[in-house]
Motif scaffolding. Structure first.
Motif: not given
Length: 661
Positions: A556-571
């Motif tokens: 769960t933690s890794m999945a949430y971290r992957d989402m935040l990393e994608y958000m950083c790159e997209a922003l």
């Protein structure tokens, strides 16, 4: 022998055999008495030998009277009494001889102490690599055992002198173990004063053992008892020198432990400040943030220098390690105060920035605690030791957390990048939490038992029934703890769901304030969820369920971290794809579902329910109300009418006085 004397006629050979022991016994008694230096003990020895020979003479006379006649039943009780008297006399004489300071027992104990002292400077064979702190704890345990046994000798010399031999044996054994543990840490810094103090302990221990034998043979000898007390004081002083040597040789380690404790308190204080910041009640002193920025930046840079000193302290002496730990402790205290003042200086419109700043400082404090702990473990180790690799990793983590804090402080008033910065901080924090979870999982793995583990076993002092009662209470508490962690895990999973929804919504709107709020919320949700998973895993019924709970939390933690990393790159690229966010949120939802399934497996029996179900809440309220009504009914049933007091018969004063008139 008794049956033989009763059934077989006594012969001249039997009498001659028994009589042959008198002359050797008398000669041996005279020879042993000549070796004794105390006149009182000489008299006691002669008296006990005379008692034995008199008992043997009575035994011979009674045996002669019996004559092997089985019908002489009147003489058989007297024969048994004579045999018992001879046996007791022999035991008393043997005890006196064995416990004399000139005897073999006390001499062997003294020789054992001197042999152990002779091995102090001998190299020890290759053993299992343990930390210096563990070795010092073992040394302290042995030294305290010697001091405790010496004090027990003084107390039991007049009450129970028979215990002195066992206490002397304990002193000899514990001193041998003490020497062995001192030899194991011979390569650690500051071990020479410790060896000298251990060497000085041998003489008072030997004198104490010798005097204890004298006191046991003659408990009424006041001079020997006074000497016993003096030697016990000498042992206590020598043990005190050992403790001082341990403190001097481990002052750096003690400073590290104290610093870690203080830093944990700072982390809790910062967490409390972050809670006030989320509620919008953080005090605002009215000063601008710029007045605190330079102080925070300067203190953070100073902390980098403290990091270098800590790493260097692991390869130096205890004094330098102590200075480095104290300096780092003072710096982190100043940094936390500066960050709290800086967070309070921000306006109430920058609540998420306040939380982000406090979280960044909290990450620095946690990294510093890990670094100090790693430095303590690596102190005195060689460069190829695994603890050195852990020290390098902790130092790298420390530098990264300080760099993250510097970036956060510099961009605190930049509203255009605060959301992205909050996501970066959350990604780093989640990565560190995952790393800590992996380390905890590895350390909790079952290890192969090693020899010598019996020294770590705890002696049971209670009875079997008491142990059963304690065990039953422990099982009940464990069941309650399992049920509690089951509910906590469900709540933590729901928090992850709320944080994911918040992050997806912020990613679609691309507003910095929403993104910062989502990052801060996700950080707290992940941290709480992992802590709950570790607590639930400790109460799991089997190893498979424990691993499953930890793995679900990690996924769960890794999945949430992957989402935040994608958000950083997209922003950063100004290109946020809602479909990608939806895919990440779906992956998180699957992980949360697995987490809830683990929570269901943690249930105890079939009594698991959803604590947030309205029906369950209503049922609990009704049960509580019913319990209150039942308690009130019991109280009412105990009420009784008030007892009426008996009224005295009223008399008319006038009618009573009329006859008198």
């Amino acid at each position: 022998k008794q049956w033989y004397q009763r059934r077989v006629a006594i012969t001249a050979g039997n009498v001659v055999t028994m009589s042959l022991y008198f002359e050797p016994l008398s000669r041996a008694t005279i020879g042993a008495a000549s070796k004794l230096t105390d006149m009182t003990r000489q008299q006691d020895l002669f008296s006990q030998a005379r008692t034995l020979m008199e008992a043997m003479s009575d035994l011979l006379k009674t045996s002669k009277d019996c004559g092997g006649n089985p019908n002489a039943t009147t003489l058989h009780p007297r024969l048994e009494e004579n045999v018992e008297t001879v046996t007791e006399a022999i035991q008393d004489l043997r005890m006196t001889l064995e416990m004399a300071p000139e005897s073999g027992l006390s001499t062997s104990l003294i020789e054992s102490i001197h042999q152990s002292r002779g091995l102090l400077h001998e190299p020890v064979a290759d053993t299992v690599n343990v930390s210096v702190m563990t070795q010092h704890e073992a040394i302290l345990t042995n030294a305290r055992a010697v001091a405790r046994a010496s004090q027990d000798m003084v107390g039991k010399a007049s009450i129970n002198p028979d215990c002195l031999s066992n206490l002397a044996q304990t002193i000899s054994e514990q001193y041998g173990l003490l020497v062995e543990n001192v030899r194991k840490c011979a390569d650690s810094p500051g071990s020479e004063p410790l060896r000298d103090a251990t060497n000085q302990l041998a003489d008072p221990c030997s004198e104490l053992v010798r005097t204890s034998a004298v006191v046991q043979s003659n408990p009424k000898d006041t001079i020997s008892r006074r000497e016993l007390s003096d030697h016990a004081k000498g042992v206590a002083q020598a043990v005190h020198h050992i403790v001082q040597s341990l403190q001097n040789s481990s002052q750096g380690t003690a400073a590290c432990i104290e610093a870690v404790t203080v830093i944990h308190g700072i982390t809790g204080d910062l967490d409390t400040m972050a809670m006030f910041a989320r509620s919008g009640t953080l005090d605002n002193p009215g000063e601008p943030f710029s007045t605190h920025r330079e102080n925070i930046l300067g203190t953070a840079k100073k902390l980098v220098e403290n990091t270098k000193q800590l790493v260097a302290g692991a390869a130096s002496d205890q004094q330098q390690l102590k200075n480095a730990a104290i300096a780092a402790q003072g710096t982190i205290i100043g940094l936390a105060e500066a960050v709290k003042l800086g967070a309070g200086a921000l306006t109430l419109d920058d609540v998420e920035t306040q939380v982000m700043l406090l979280n960044a400082c909290m990450d620095v404090a946690k990294a510093l605690a890990n670094l100090i702990d790693s430095t303590k473990d690596a102190c005195g180790k060689t460069t190829d030791d695994p603890s050195m690799e852990q020290l390098k990793s902790s130092a790298k983590e420390m530098v990264q957390s300080v760099s993250s804090l510097l970036k956060t402080v510099k961009s605190a008033e930049d509203k255009a990048s605060r959301g992205t910065r909050a996501l970066e901080i959350t990604v780093d924090a989640v990565s560190n939490d995952i790393k800590i979870l992996d380390n905890a999982t590895l350390s909790a793995a079952p290890a192969t038992p090693e020899t010598g583990s019996s020294d770590e076993e705890v002696e049971l002092e209670s009875s079997i029934l008491a142990n059963r009662a304690v065990a039953s209470r422990a099982v009940a508490n464990r069941a309650d703890s399992q049920h509690s962690h089951c509910q906590d895990l469900i709540r933590a999973a729901k928090e992850i769901t709320f944080a994911t929804t918040k992050a997806v919504s912020a990613g679609n709107t691309a507003k910095q304030d929403d993104i910062a709020a989502a990052g801060n919320m996700g950080r707290k949700a992940i941290n709480d969820m992992l802590a709950t998973c570790k607590g639930a895993a400790l109460n799991a019924d089997n190893e498979a369920l424990k691993i499953k709970v930890l793995q679900s939390g990690r996924s769960t933690s890794m999945a949430y971290r992957d989402m935040l990393e994608y958000m950083c790159e997209a922003l950063s690229a100004n290109n946020t794809d809602s479909n990608q966010l939806r895919e990440h949120s779906k992956k998180i939802a699957d992980c949360v579902t697995d987490l809830i399934e683990c929570a269901k497996e943690l249930k105890s029996g079939a009594d698991w329910v959803n604590p947030d179900d309205p029906n369950v809440i209503a049922e609990n309220e009704l049960l509580n109300a019913a319990a209150s009504i039942e308690a009130a009914a019991k109280k009412l049933s105990l009420l009784q009418p008030r007892k009426k007091t008996k009224k005295e018969k009223s008399t008319d004063c006038d009618s009573a006085l009329i006859p008198l008139l």
